[in-house]
Design a protein around this motif. Structure first.
Motif, PDB file in Angstrom:
ATOM      1  N   LEU A 164       0.471  -1.069   0.003  1.00  0.00           N
ATOM      2  CA  LEU A 164       0.068  -0.120   0.180  1.00  0.00           C
ATOM      3  C   LEU A 164       0.954   1.405  -0.586  1.00  0.00           C
ATOM      4  O   LEU A 164       1.996   1.283   0.213  1.00  0.00           O
ATOM      5  CB  LEU A 164      -0.920   0.386   1.693  1.00  0.00           C
ATOM      6  N   LEU A 194       1.421   4.490   1.455  1.00  0.00           N
ATOM      7  CA  LEU A 194       0.525   5.851   2.151  1.00  0.00           C
ATOM      8  C   LEU A 194       1.857   6.642   2.694  1.00  0.00           C
ATOM      9  O   LEU A 194       2.998   6.559   3.149  1.00  0.00           O
ATOM     10  CB  LEU A 194       0.538   4.397   3.557  1.00  0.00           C
ATOM     11  N   ARG A 249      -6.074  -3.320   7.967  1.00  0.00           N
ATOM     12  CA  ARG A 249      -5.468  -2.454   6.786  1.00  0.00           C
ATOM     13  C   ARG A 249      -4.888  -1.143   7.258  1.00  0.00           C
ATOM     14  O   ARG A 249      -6.460  -0.606   7.804  1.00  0.00           O
ATOM     15  CB  ARG A 249      -7.013  -2.621   6.032  1.00  0.00           C
ATOM     16  N   HIS A 276      -3.744   2.701   7.240  1.00  0.00           N
ATOM     17  CA  HIS A 276      -4.385   3.841   6.439  1.00  0.00           C
ATOM     18  C   HIS A 276      -3.703   5.171   6.632  1.00  0.00           C
ATOM     19  O   HIS A 276      -2.990   4.951   8.127  1.00  0.00           O
ATOM     20  CB  HIS A 276      -5.254   4.472   6.642  1.00  0.00           C
ATOM     21  N   ASP A 296      -2.781   9.794   7.052  1.00  0.00           N
ATOM     22  CA  ASP A 296      -2.569  10.974   6.375  1.00  0.00           C
ATOM     23  C   ASP A 296      -1.852  11.383   7.063  1.00  0.00           C
ATOM     24  O   ASP A 296      -1.457  10.833   8.992  1.00  0.00           O
ATOM     25  CB  ASP A 296      -4.328  11.138   7.503  1.00  0.00           C
ATOM     26  N   THR A 323     -11.770   1.334   9.770  1.00  0.00           N
ATOM     27  CA  THR A 323     -10.796   3.392   9.821  1.00  0.00           C
ATOM     28  C   THR A 323     -10.742   3.791   8.445  1.00  0.00           C
ATOM     29  O   THR A 323     -10.351   2.692   7.749  1.00  0.00           O
ATOM     30  CB  THR A 323     -10.107   2.912  11.437  1.00  0.00           C
ATOM     31  N   SER A 324     -10.757   5.150   8.911  1.00  0.00           N
ATOM     32  CA  SER A 324     -10.358   6.038   7.646  1.00  0.00           C
ATOM     33  C   SER A 324     -10.063   7.062   7.858  1.00  0.00           C
ATOM     34  O   SER A 324      -9.781   7.646   8.845  1.00  0.00           O
ATOM     35  CB  SER A 324     -11.804   5.850   6.114  1.00  0.00           C
ATOM     36  N   THR A 325      -9.297   7.644   7.242  1.00  0.00           N
ATOM     37  CA  THR A 325      -8.465   8.386   7.405  1.00  0.00           C
ATOM     38  C   THR A 325      -7.943   9.875   6.558  1.00  0.00           C
ATOM     39  O   THR A 325      -8.059   9.671   5.005  1.00  0.00           O
ATOM     40  CB  THR A 325      -6.480   8.521   8.011  1.00  0.00           C
ATOM     41  N   SER A 326      -8.271  10.892   6.379  1.00  0.00           N
ATOM     42  CA  SER A 326      -8.545  12.055   5.823  1.00  0.00           C
ATOM     43  C   SER A 326      -7.966  13.411   7.134  1.00  0.00           C
ATOM     44  O   SER A 326      -8.145  13.303   8.048  1.00  0.00           O
ATOM     45  CB  SER A 326      -9.492  12.384   5.517  1.00  0.00           C
ATOM     46  N   ALA A 364      -8.523  10.688  11.693  1.00  0.00           N
ATOM     47  CA  ALA A 364      -8.786   8.948  11.245  1.00  0.00           C
ATOM     48  C   ALA A 364      -9.985   8.555  12.087  1.00  0.00           C
ATOM     49  O   ALA A 364     -10.743   8.979  13.390  1.00  0.00           O
ATOM     50  CB  ALA A 364      -7.936   7.763  12.638  1.00  0.00           C
ATOM     51  N   THR A 398     -17.512   1.586   6.640  1.00  0.00           N
ATOM     52  CA  THR A 398     -16.579   1.853   7.710  1.00  0.00           C
ATOM     53  C   THR A 398     -16.618   3.584   7.028  1.00  0.00           C
ATOM     54  O   THR A 398     -16.869   3.795   5.597  1.00  0.00           O
ATOM     55  CB  THR A 398     -14.861   2.287   5.957  1.00  0.00           C
ATOM     56  N   ARG A 435     -16.131   7.445   5.314  1.00  0.00           N
ATOM     57  CA  ARG A 435     -15.485   7.959   5.079  1.00  0.00           C
ATOM     58  C   ARG A 435     -15.276   9.992   4.794  1.00  0.00           C
ATOM     59  O   ARG A 435     -16.902  10.061   4.880  1.00  0.00           O
ATOM     60  CB  ARG A 435     -15.420   7.971   3.171  1.00  0.00           C
TER      61      ARG A 435
END
Length: 467
Positions: free
Chosen positions: A117, A119, A152, A154, A156, A193-196, A200, A233, A235
């Motif tokens: 991945l 990242l 998985r 992530h 940021d 989980t996701s990040t931006s 998180a 998850t 977003r």
């Protein structure tokens, strides 16, 4: 031999000429056992040039001086030499990952090695419950992290976020190499989980979305004023946090829904119950949320206005179950588990065209859709009409990935290696580059700044420069 000629051409005056001949508009003069070629337009040709032989049909075969620049099909490399453009070459590697199977050992008992991945400029390769962090530029090792087997990660703002042991939220600073384990109260549900934007967005076992500040290492907010629990998850998209949820209007039934939260404070923005159960496959772009309603054995695509939560349109019903959804260039590509591909206009929901026998998700570039069919043929299809742009090109062996497109070339990976074709014509540009993908079918290779990074069949990570 004839008598000396004193003025055959204004550019030639010689008393040593013992003979001459005019062939195809050129004057051949013999001078002391040497031959000088005189062109009527440009005068004598330099000694370094070789005269072209007469063409049998009388065409002009005068040599054209080479361009001072390299041709379109070459590229300057180290040492001043030139090689063909689009000819793949190794960038770095291979880098061994974990335990390598020895002679006679059962490979099935080893932890599966995933594809890398990308990242934040680092490559993260999962091997069972371990995460290997490599530098994407040279493949050098950075760290080895223990994580949950189904995690998985992530990333940021330089922070790697993943599910650690006991399902706790963990972060790893990609710049300093320091790892941080969050309060045990912050647990993840199935690694959601996701990040931006340095945040998180996590889903706990209770279905509540919690936003965590990755740099300050503190909680920002928890979901409120939303009468549902998240089952996917979440977003972040254009000031919203979007996710699929489940609500219970009655004690004996539940209804699938789409929920939108304010990204700043987590308060509910809108809640959209759907007419049918939702697939876990969905997408969000251009202020629109695209979800798939499933009533077996059929399905349809639904577009929801991201600002208001109202329906924009609903597509026609398609046969089959959804495999993946790609939205690009004002078009939605819905591929089914039965290898059908439905292309829908995102403006009004009308079906542009459909095709069958498609193995992987499509790649869209320059108004064309690049596909791999069930016969392992590479195809280029016009985005507007669905017609083949050039004849489908067969491959020697089975193709294993979706096509990659870069600088007018389309790349595919198969059992014989990495194949390079002209995106305009489909013709091969270079012989197959020998490479093999990991049989552990987890993820896809990463294309990063013209470098293809992948995990090979020997449990190694390597990178190939695509030219």
């Amino acid at each position: 031999m004839g008598s000396p000629e004193k003025s055959l051409h204004p550019a030639v005056v010689s008393n040593q000429v013992t003979g001459h001949a005019i062939v195809n508009g050129h004057v051949f003069q013999a001078q002391n056992l040497s031959v000088t070629v005189v062109s009527p337009a440009s005068g004598p040709i330099t000694p370094t040039e070789k005269p072209a032989p007469p063409h049998p049909k009388g065409r002009d075969t005068t040599p054209v001086p080479p361009s001072p620049k390299a041709g379109r099909g070459s590229r300057k490399v180290a040492g001043g030499k030139r090689r063909r453009a689009h000819l793949p070459t190794r960038a770095w590697g291979p880098v061994p990952i974990g335990v390598r199977p020895g002679p006679g050992k059962d490979r099935s008992k080893l932890a599966k090695v995933r594809q890398p991945l990308n990242l934040n400029g680092s490559l993260v390769v999962g091997e069972g419950c371990r995460l290997h962090v490599l530098d994407a530029h040279d493949g050098s090792r950075r760290s080895l992290i223990m994580a949950a087997d189904d995690s998985r990660p992530h990333a940021d703002s330089g922070q790697l976020c993943f599910q650690g042991l006991n399902r706790q939220v963990n972060t790893y600073d990609l710049r300093t190499g320091k790892q941080h384990r969050w309060n045990p109260g912050f647990r993840l549900h199935e690694g959601m989980t996701s990040t931006s934007g340095g945040t998180a967005f996590t889903v706990g076992p209770d279905g509540i979305v919690t936003a965590l500040d990755l740099l300050r290492r503190q909680r920002r907010w928890a979901m409120t004023e939303v009468a549902c629990r998240m089952v996917s998850t979440p977003r972040a998209a254009e000031g919203h946090v979007i996710g699929l949820g489940s609500m219970k209007p009655g004690a004996d039934r539940s209804v699938d829904c789409v929920a939108a939260l304010h990204e700043e404070d987590g308060t509910g923005r809108w809640l959209h119950p759907t007419d049918a159960p939702l697939s876990e496959v969905w997408s969000a772009s251009d202020r629109t949320v695209y979800v798939i309603e499933v009533v077996s054995p059929r399905m349809r695509l639904v577009a929801i206005n991201m600002s208001t939560g109202a329906d924009r349109w609903k597509s026609e019903w398609f046969e089959g179950a959804p495999a993946d959804l790609t939205v690009a260039g004002g078009t939605a590509f819905l591929r089914t588990t039965e290898h059908q591909l439905h292309v829908v206009d995102t403006g009004d929901g009308r079906t542009r065209w459909s095709t069958v026998d498609i193995t992987f998700s499509p790649t869209v570039a320059d108004g064309r859709v690049f596909l791999v069919d069930n016969a392992s043929r590479i195809a280029a299809v016009d985005l507007a009409t669905g017609h083949d742009v050039w004849p489908r090109r067969p491959s020697k062996g089975t193709l294993l990935t979706t096509p990659f497109v870069k600088d007018g070339a389309v790349y595919t990976i198969g059992h014989i290696g990495l194949m390079t074709r002209d995106a305009a014509t489909g013709r091969a540009l270079a012989p197959p580059y020998p490479m093999s993908l990991s049989p552990d079918n987890h993820g896809m290779p990463v294309l990063l700044d013209g470098v293809l990074c992948f995990t090979n069949a020997r449990r190694e990570v390597e990178a190939v420069f695509l030219g």
